[in-house]
Design a protein around this motif. Structure first.
Motif, PDB file in Angstrom:
ATOM      1  N   ARG A  58      49.371  -0.430  39.289  1.00 63.31           N
ATOM      2  CA  ARG A  58      50.649  -0.823  38.682  1.00 63.31           C
ATOM      3  C   ARG A  58      51.666   0.310  38.593  1.00 63.31           C
ATOM      4  N   ASP A  59      51.295   1.482  39.028  1.00 59.57           N
ATOM      5  CA  ASP A  59      52.246   2.590  39.093  1.00 59.57           C
ATOM      6  C   ASP A  59      51.750   3.599  40.118  1.00 59.57           C
TER       7      ASP A  59
ATOM      8  N   MET B 257      50.540 -11.376  38.268  1.00 59.11           N
ATOM      9  CA  MET B 257      49.893 -10.433  39.179  1.00 59.11           C
ATOM     10  C   MET B 257      48.953 -11.101  40.191  1.00 59.11           C
TER      11      MET B 257
ATOM     12  N   ASN C 109      56.863   2.246  38.496  1.00 59.40           N
ATOM     13  CA  ASN C 109      55.970   1.340  37.765  1.00 59.40           C
ATOM     14  C   ASN C 109      56.384  -0.089  38.079  1.00 59.40           C
TER      15      ASN C 109
ATOM     16  N   ASP D 192      50.633  -9.820  33.640  1.00 55.67           N
ATOM     17  CA  ASP D 192      49.246 -10.176  33.952  1.00 55.67           C
ATOM     18  C   ASP D 192      49.114 -11.590  34.512  1.00 55.67           C
TER      19      ASP D 192
END
Length: 123
Positions: free
Chosen positions: A44-45, A100, A92, A97
């Motif tokens: 995520r980053d 995703m 980021n 969630d």
């Protein structure tokens, strides 16, 4: 803490990004390499120094703030828009969630792809 003059105080909502994309003229970076897509979707980053796509140079010129990443998918030539935050040395993802798994599926990245598999694939 100093804020550069070229920072932006907005972010794009992932849910509305496809509708807004034709009207966004700036703050877009194309990361066509699937290795970058895997790294960002798993972690995520990522530090911009760790990215391998040519679009990394465009991303590094952006000041901190909201931006759009066009991530490469497993289908050659396809790009998926993703909302992101550009910080001073990293990026980021702004993907929640719930969304995703859908983003991973659209990119062709399996949901069970672990960090170990990511490192093994990069070698």
């Amino acid at each position: 803490f100093e804020v550069p003059e070229r920072c932006t105080s907005f972010r794009f909502a992932q849910e509305g990004l496809e509708l807004l994309l034709p009207y966004i003229g700036q703050r877009i970076a194309v990361l066509e390499d699937v290795a970058d897509t895997r790294r960002l979707l798993n972690q995520r980053d990522s530090a911009t120094a760790q990215l391998v796509s040519k679009g990394k140079e465009v991303l590094e010129t952006l000041g901190p703030g909201g931006c759009v990443l066009l991530l490469g998918t497993m289908i050659e030539g396809d790009l998926l828009p993703v909302s992101a935050l550009r910080t001073q040395k990293a990026v980021n993802l702004f993907v929640n969630d719930i969304t995703m798994p859908l983003v991973r599926e659209a990119c062709g990245i399996p949901a069970d792809c672990t960090a170990e598999q990511l490192q093994r694939d990069e070698k």
